[in-house]
Every structure is written in C-alpha cells, then in structure tokens.
Design a protein around this motif. Sequence first.
Motif: not given
Length: 567
Positions: A343-350
């Motif tokens: 929650p509230g993250a600006r990026t995510m590793e996919c």
Amino acid sequence: MALDAVLLSALVSELAGTMPGARIDRVQQPARDAVLLSLYTREGPKKLVISAAGAGARLHYTRGKYENPDKPPMFCMLLRKHLTGARIESVTQPGWERLCEIGLTARDELGVERPMRLIAELMGRAANIILVDSAGNIIDALRRLDFGEEAYRRLLPGMIYRYPQPPAKPCFFDLDERALAERIAAAPRGADCADWLLDSFSGLSPLIARELAHRAAGWDGLPDVLAAFIESVSRGEFTPTLLELDGKPKDYSFMSVTQYGPRGVNRAYPGFSELLDAFWGERDRAEQLRRAAHDTVKAVRTLRDRTARRVAAQREELRRSANREELRRRGDLITANLWQAKPGARTMECVDYYAEGTPTVTIELDPRKSAQQNAARAYKEYRKAEAAERHLTALIAEGEAKIDYLESVLDALTRVESERDVREIRAELAAQGVIKPPRGQNNKPRRVQSAGPLSFVSSTGVEILVGRNNVQNDILTHKTARRSDIWLHAQRVHGSHVILRCGDAGPDEASLREAAELAARYSEARDSGKVNVDYTEVRRVKKPSGALPGKVIYTDYRTITVAGCAR
C-alpha cells in the motif's frame, strides 16, 4: 495602354458613321465599372461597351459575350429606365479631351421626347459614366463625386454637370506652327525629348511622345517630325495598330510604333472597335472570371488548409496511441504480481513474462491508488487508445477524402470558362455543405441551371464529352454515357471525366488519341510535357458508396501517353 485623345478622336469618327439613328434595345452592366448597350443600327444589331475601368477605360463595339450579375446594380436600373428605346442622335468628342458624348432622344414617363447626354469620361483612374438631362443637370453617375480636389465639380444627382478642369499645359494640337517652333527653340537641350513633350503639352500619350522622340532622333529632327505628325492627324490618316512585343500584345495606337525595333510587331486592324475589342476582350473576360471565382477559391482554400491541419493533428494523436499495447502489458504485469504490492508504494518490482528470459522490471504506480486500481487504470487507458485508433483512422480517411475533393474543386475552378461555371461549382459546394447555398429574392436556395458538358467532335466524326465540374462528371459518367462508351481520365491527378461516345463499334485510334488529349488538357497535368491517360469502358467505372462527387474506381483499363500543353 490608356486611350489617348487622338485615338479617341479617330474612334469617335468611326462610331459617328454608324451610331447616329441607332436605337438602344437593351442596357446591361456586366461589371462594376462597365456598361453594355445593345443597339440596332442601320448595319444591324451591335453591342457597344463603355468601360470606366482605370487604365482600361474605353468605348467600342464588341462581339464578346458578357454575363449579367444575379442582381442588376442601381446604376444599370436607372439607365434602363431612361435609355431603353432611346434614339442616338450624335457621337462627339469635346475638343481634344478624353471624353465622348452620346447625344440621345429618350421618352419620359409621359411619353414626351426629351434630349439627354450619356457622357463617357475616359481619363484613367478618374474615368466615369454620367447621364445628363436636357438642362445640363446630372441624372446620375457610375461613380458619384462629392468632396475632393475639385470642389467646384461634384458629380451628384441634380447638380449641374461641368467638364473636368482642362490641364494647365497647352494642348499640342491647338498650337500653330510658329508657337510650336518657339517652344522647341526655348526647350533645354539637355532634357529628354519625350519627357519634354509630356511636360510641355497635353493631348499626347507617353507612347506617342516616345515614338515622336524616337523618330526625331534628337532635337534637330524634332520640328520636322512634329510638323509631319500634326499634318497626319489633321488629315485623319489613322491606322488601327496593335503592337506586339516578343509575340505578346503590348499596346495599341492610331499609328505604327517603331521605337521597339525588331522586337515590336505592328498588326493593322480594319477598325478601332475591332482593335480595342481584340486587345481588351480576353483581358476583360479573364478579369471578370477572376473576380467571380475569387471568393469561391478563397473559401475552398481556407477549408482545405483547415482540414489539412486537423488531419495532421489527428495523425499525431494516432501516433501517440500506438503504444497502447504497452498499457495493456503494464496492467497484466501489475495484476500478475498483486501478491507483492505494498500500500502507498510508488513502484513495484514485477517479473516480465512477456520478455525473453522473464527479467524483473520496475513499474511506476500512483501511490494514492491500490495495485488493483493502478491495473484498472492501465486497462482503461488501453481501451481508450484502442477506441481512439479506430475513430481517428476513420476521421483521417474522411479528412483525406475531403482534402482530395477540395483539391479537385480548385482544379475545376482553374478551368472555368464563364460565370455560369462558377455558379455551378458554388451550387455543388453548397450541396456538400462547404459554403452557404446561394439565395434568391424569396430567401430560398436558388437553383442554378447547368450549362452541360463540353462537347467536341473528333476528326473521324465521333462525339467527345468533357465534364466541367465534379457534379457534371458524375452525371456524364453514370447517367449520360452508354455502358459501351469509352471513359478516359488523366492518371493519378484531378481532372475532368471524358466520354468517347463510340458505343458498340469501339474506338478508332484517332478519336481515342484526341479524347485522351482532351483528358490531359482538362486536368491538373495539362502543363506537363507528357500525360498518362487511363481509359476503359464505362461499364468498368463504379462510384463507391457514399463517395464525394467526381470520385470513381475503375478496372480493366489501359493507358495511353499524350503530349501536354507544355510540349
């Protein structure tokens, strides 16, 4: 190119042999500054044009065809009221002025005959046409003059008509031999002879002053040349002469012009009316067509440019929507990796399972939204871009078709031969919603009668029809032509549809080539050295559903190459 006093004198003498006793049958005003009188003379019907068009101010008989405006001007209506049925009594030139007076006898509302004068002032930019009653009062003028440099001379209805003020310079033809010799002797020898003649005397045009100076070849020969010139004018030794310079009409005069040497060619005409009609007729028609087509050309060009800008913007928007697959891919990757979203993250590793080797990529997120909402936003933008592509593709195709149609209209406007052709094209544009439809007096759309296609006959006697505009092209190809006739069109350029009416007999080689030459002449490629012309049977020509006027597709065609007008 102005009508000088001497030429006008010769012209008036010529007109005075046929105009007195003639009756005015009809009065027209085909242009803003020209009046056309249809006369019945002892020699039969004639048309007299009186023009107050600046450098083209003149009057003479004409064989040209003039079209009336949709609504006659007020001055024309006034002349019709007073001059229809009037009898011409005289044609005179006051002194050596560039004025011509036509003496008339006309009937008033009570049927009483009254004298009138129609005065043509043929003085360049000050040219005018004035109707004066028997008391010398102005009935009306083509150009009313209220306040100006000559306050004493106001050309308004009800005011007394006065001749223009004479020039301060003495008239060349009013001087006797002694007075002329004294002026020549007192002239500064360092001055140019032609300039001195123009500065010292009235009654001479720049062309004649230069010609006299050229013949004199200096101050010493000037007295003899001027004496011979005066003697020739006094005897009425005039020759209607058209001066051609490098093969093109340059000027006209009442005498041969030698100052241009071998470049200038003098062509004699049987009369001054024939001379002036030959010189000004084609220029008048071209100028009249230019004026008639100007507003239409401007409106079509404006719409074409506006449409082209809109299509360019749509293409740019379509280019930006080309990365929509990246949006769908982004949504898929976020959805596949929801388990690791914070929650509230600006990026995510996919893990990018679309790429070879399934590398790990970083995707930017909106921290105010959840991972599911970020994925939904990506899918929404993808669907929006997909719909935009479909919509923009259709709009671009529609815009390109409209630009092509407007280009064809502009091409047709370059080939108009009469004001009726211009009105037909305006009616076509109104039907397509490009311009507002022309209105009649009852404020309803005015119906324009078609002039029909151009008609030619080949050297072997076969009829050839040429469309004048897009609507005529449609009618000619899809209604007038037989299915076995031959259809021709210049290849890949705008132009007229041409029909060779050979029927089941098939086209002969000579007629086919002549029809192809007409297709090349009435196309955008007319100024090319060689033009490719496609031809096929009319049955092979189809109009796409919903296509704009003049648009067709054709199959089973052949191509013939003919010479263009630039050959």
